[in-house]
Design a protein around this motif. Structure first.
Motif, PDB file in Angstrom:
ATOM      1  N   GLY A 166      14.424  42.730 -11.036  1.00 27.69           N
ATOM      2  CA  GLY A 166      15.558  42.820 -11.942  1.00 27.69           C
ATOM      3  C   GLY A 166      16.874  42.376 -11.339  1.00 27.69           C
ATOM      4  N   PRO A 167      17.970  42.674 -12.059  1.00 25.66           N
ATOM      5  CA  PRO A 167      19.292  42.166 -11.697  1.00 25.66           C
ATOM      6  C   PRO A 167      20.099  43.102 -10.805  1.00 25.66           C
ATOM      7  N   GLY A 168      19.460  44.020 -10.094  1.00 27.52           N
ATOM      8  CA  GLY A 168      20.205  45.004  -9.310  1.00 27.52           C
ATOM      9  C   GLY A 168      20.558  44.570  -7.906  1.00 27.52           C
ATOM     10  N   LEU A 169      20.582  43.261  -7.646  1.00 28.77           N
ATOM     11  CA  LEU A 169      20.812  42.772  -6.284  1.00 28.77           C
ATOM     12  C   LEU A 169      22.240  42.986  -5.823  1.00 28.77           C
ATOM     13  N   ALA A 170      23.192  42.991  -6.759  1.00 32.23           N
ATOM     14  CA  ALA A 170      24.599  43.108  -6.383  1.00 32.23           C
ATOM     15  C   ALA A 170      24.887  44.422  -5.678  1.00 32.23           C
ATOM     16  N   GLU A 171      24.084  45.449  -5.937  1.00 31.45           N
ATOM     17  CA  GLU A 171      24.278  46.742  -5.277  1.00 31.45           C
ATOM     18  C   GLU A 171      24.126  46.623  -3.768  1.00 31.45           C
ATOM     19  N   PHE A 172      23.349  45.634  -3.330  1.00 28.89           N
ATOM     20  CA  PHE A 172      23.111  45.438  -1.898  1.00 28.89           C
ATOM     21  C   PHE A 172      23.874  44.243  -1.345  1.00 28.89           C
ATOM     22  N   GLY A 173      24.650  43.592  -2.174  1.00 29.76           N
ATOM     23  CA  GLY A 173      25.367  42.403  -1.720  1.00 29.76           C
ATOM     24  C   GLY A 173      24.469  41.193  -1.567  1.00 29.76           C
ATOM     25  N   ILE A 174      23.343  41.169  -2.268  1.00 25.21           N
ATOM     26  CA  ILE A 174      22.399  40.057  -2.197  1.00 25.21           C
ATOM     27  C   ILE A 174      22.744  39.054  -3.286  1.00 25.21           C
ATOM     28  N   PRO A 175      22.839  37.772  -2.968  1.00 23.71           N
ATOM     29  CA  PRO A 175      23.144  36.775  -4.004  1.00 23.71           C
ATOM     30  C   PRO A 175      22.029  36.686  -5.041  1.00 23.71           C
ATOM     31  N   ALA A 176      22.423  36.305  -6.251  1.00 22.57           N
ATOM     32  CA  ALA A 176      21.445  36.240  -7.344  1.00 22.57           C
ATOM     33  C   ALA A 176      20.425  35.127  -7.132  1.00 22.57           C
ATOM     34  N   THR A 177      20.834  34.020  -6.513  1.00 23.45           N
ATOM     35  CA  THR A 177      19.932  32.886  -6.261  1.00 23.45           C
ATOM     36  C   THR A 177      19.446  32.927  -4.817  1.00 23.45           C
ATOM     37  N   GLN A 178      18.144  32.908  -4.631  1.00 21.39           N
ATOM     38  CA  GLN A 178      17.562  33.007  -3.302  1.00 21.39           C
ATOM     39  C   GLN A 178      17.259  31.625  -2.725  1.00 21.39           C
ATOM     40  N   PRO A 179      17.496  31.442  -1.417  1.00 21.35           N
ATOM     41  CA  PRO A 179      17.182  30.147  -0.787  1.00 21.35           C
ATOM     42  C   PRO A 179      15.705  29.776  -0.918  1.00 21.35           C
ATOM     43  N   ILE A 180      14.835  30.790  -0.733  1.00 17.03           N
ATOM     44  CA  ILE A 180      13.389  30.571  -0.867  1.00 17.03           C
ATOM     45  C   ILE A 180      12.891  31.582  -1.906  1.00 17.03           C
ATOM     46  N   PRO A 181      12.742  31.189  -3.142  1.00 21.22           N
ATOM     47  CA  PRO A 181      12.359  32.140  -4.184  1.00 21.22           C
ATOM     48  C   PRO A 181      11.097  32.919  -3.836  1.00 21.22           C
ATOM     49  N   ASN A 182      11.194  34.248  -4.007  1.00 20.72           N
ATOM     50  CA  ASN A 182      10.088  35.181  -3.786  1.00 20.72           C
ATOM     51  C   ASN A 182       9.625  35.235  -2.325  1.00 20.72           C
ATOM     52  N   ARG A 183      10.334  34.545  -1.435  1.00 22.08           N
ATOM     53  CA  ARG A 183       9.978  34.583  -0.014  1.00 22.08           C
ATOM     54  C   ARG A 183      11.170  34.931   0.856  1.00 22.08           C
ATOM     55  N   SER A 184      12.303  35.156   0.255  1.00 23.60           N
ATOM     56  CA  SER A 184      13.507  35.538   1.006  1.00 23.60           C
ATOM     57  C   SER A 184      13.555  37.055   1.113  1.00 23.60           C
ATOM     58  N   ALA A 185      13.845  37.556   2.288  1.00 23.97           N
ATOM     59  CA  ALA A 185      13.886  39.001   2.529  1.00 23.97           C
ATOM     60  C   ALA A 185      15.238  39.388   3.102  1.00 23.97           C
ATOM     61  N   TRP A 186      15.660  40.607   2.765  1.00 27.92           N
ATOM     62  CA  TRP A 186      16.919  41.161   3.252  1.00 27.92           C
ATOM     63  C   TRP A 186      16.622  42.539   3.812  1.00 27.92           C
ATOM     64  N   ALA A 187      17.175  42.847   4.981  1.00 25.28           N
ATOM     65  CA  ALA A 187      16.790  44.073   5.689  1.00 25.28           C
ATOM     66  C   ALA A 187      18.000  44.914   6.040  1.00 25.28           C
ATOM     67  N   SER A 188      17.787  46.223   6.096  1.00 19.33           N
ATOM     68  CA  SER A 188      18.828  47.148   6.530  1.00 19.33           C
ATOM     69  C   SER A 188      18.935  47.128   8.051  1.00 19.33           C
ATOM     70  N   SER A 189      19.979  47.760   8.578  1.00 17.10           N
ATOM     71  CA  SER A 189      20.178  47.802  10.032  1.00 17.10           C
ATOM     72  C   SER A 189      19.020  48.518  10.714  1.00 17.10           C
ATOM     73  N   ALA A 190      18.546  49.620  10.111  1.00 19.62           N
ATOM     74  CA  ALA A 190      17.423  50.349  10.707  1.00 19.62           C
ATOM     75  C   ALA A 190      16.171  49.480  10.749  1.00 19.62           C
ATOM     76  N   ALA A 191      15.921  48.707   9.681  1.00 17.18           N
ATOM     77  CA  ALA A 191      14.740  47.845   9.651  1.00 17.18           C
ATOM     78  C   ALA A 191      14.865  46.704  10.656  1.00 17.18           C
ATOM     79  N   LEU A 192      16.066  46.129  10.763  1.00 18.65           N
ATOM     80  CA  LEU A 192      16.274  45.028  11.710  1.00 18.65           C
ATOM     81  C   LEU A 192      16.095  45.493  13.146  1.00 18.65           C
TER      82      LEU A 192
END
Length: 371
Positions: free
Chosen positions: A122-148
């Protein structure tokens, strides 16, 4: 009367009020000290309470007083289409649907630490500061500091491999809100809603804490699952209730204390001014004999008291603010401090009405008569 003439008259009254206040240093100083003491007392008592209330409520809010969390089994039938149904409900600030967790690891190491990754629908990406358009659709990942940190990617760049197959590129770091801390360490793969995917965790944030209870029932009604026993719903309704109780009790205490302090100060200011009017009754009699109207006398006294009250309010608020900062107490907010200052000036002016009317109604002949 023209606007220019009215302005000149008001300036004359203001100048006369300043001269009169300066000519009575003791009375002026007493008025300033009383108003300053009133403001300081309010800020150091009720202001401290309001600051503590804001800190407590902020602490409660940080735990998620507006969150509704739905956990569903993969066999429940809950999918991303639930977001479309939630869009028709009022009172929702944000909603996010997460898929089931899958372990991933740093692609550069064979036995690296595994971290759970979830799809976000869905469209809830803005809550995390993630852009709506992904460089690699369905293969782009974003991680928290703890995960990184767990993945060994301090620069938030690299590739991860899923245990069940599939590779994803880490595109950046995200900040996880307090109400999603239970998902940490969190790696998100944004997904479109074109092909509805099974939802494991649904998070709904209400606009206000008091909407949590009715929204939880509404959310439950639009899940459209095959078996309600396969889903569980957790709300912060108890925290929202606690928030309301804390806010209500502290508000009542602070309101009553402010009323008492301002009422006592108003009585004292009125008593002092009435005494000053009695001492200056011949002066007011002379002004009346020279043609001063009752309105002019009232305006002169009210202006004088308003000026002195403003000075006292500024001194009292500044001193109390410095005191709160020095002791490490939370500040009530500049809007509260400004309101106290304005209320102090208003109380001083209102308290001066009766003495001003008494001065304006003095009989010039009686006051000027030589005994």
């Amino acid at each position: 009367m023209s606007a220019t003439l009215r302005s000149a008259n008001w300036l004359a009254v203001l100048r006369e009020a300043l001269v009169t206040a300066w000519a009575q240093p003791v009375a002026s100083l007493v008025t300033i000290v009383m108003v300053a003491g009133m403001c300081s007392t309010v800020l150091l008592t009720t202001g401290r309470t309001v600051g503590a209330e804001q800190a407590v409520i902020g602490s409660i809010d940080s735990a998620g007083t507006r969150s509704i969390v739905v956990r569903a089994e993969l066999t429940s039938g809950l999918d991303g289409t639930v977001l479309d149904r939630l869009a028709s409900l009022d009172g929702i600030e944000w909603a996010g649907a997460f898929g089931a967790a899958t372990d991933v690891q740093n692609a550069a190491f064979d036995d690296a630490t595994r971290v759970p990754v979830r799809t976000l629908l869905g469209p809830g990406l803005a809550e995390f500061g993630i852009p709506a358009t992904q460089p690699i659709p369905n293969r782009s990942a974003w991680a928290s500091s703890a995960a990184l940190d767990a993945l060994g990617m301090p620069d938030a760049v690299g590739g991860v491999t899923a245990v069940g197959g599939g590779e994803y590129a880490i595109m950046g770091r995200i900040d996880v809100p307090d109400y999603l801390q239970f998902l940490e360490p969190l790696v998100i793969i944004p997904q479109a809603l074109d092909a509805p995917e099974a939802v494991s965790v649904l998070v709904v944030i209400a606009e206000r804490p008091d909407l949590v209870a009715p929204l939880s029932r509404a959310v439950l009604s639009v899940l459209a699952v095959d078996d309600l026993t396969t889903v569980s719903i957790t709300t912060s309704e108890s925290l929202a209730t606690l928030r309301g109780l804390v806010e209500g009790q502290l508000d009542n205490f602070g309101r009553n204390l402010v009323i008492i302090i301002f009422s006592l100060t108003a009585v004292l200011v009125a008593a002092i001014l009435y005494g000053l009017v009695m001492l200056r009754r011949k002066d007011f009699g002379r002004r009346r004999a020279l043609g001063a109207s009752q309105g002019l006398i009232v305006g002169l006294l009210l202006t004088q008291v308003a000026i002195l009250s403003a000075i006292g309010a500024a001194i009292g608020c500044a001193a109390a603010t410095i005191g709160l900062v020095a002791t490490g107490d939370p500040l009530p907010g500049f809007d509260f401090i400004g309101a106290v200052a304005l209320l102090a000036v208003a109380v001083g002016a209102i308290a001066a009405v009766i003495p001003a009317l008494a001065a304006a109604r003095r009989d010039p002949l009686a006051e000027l008569r030589v005994p």
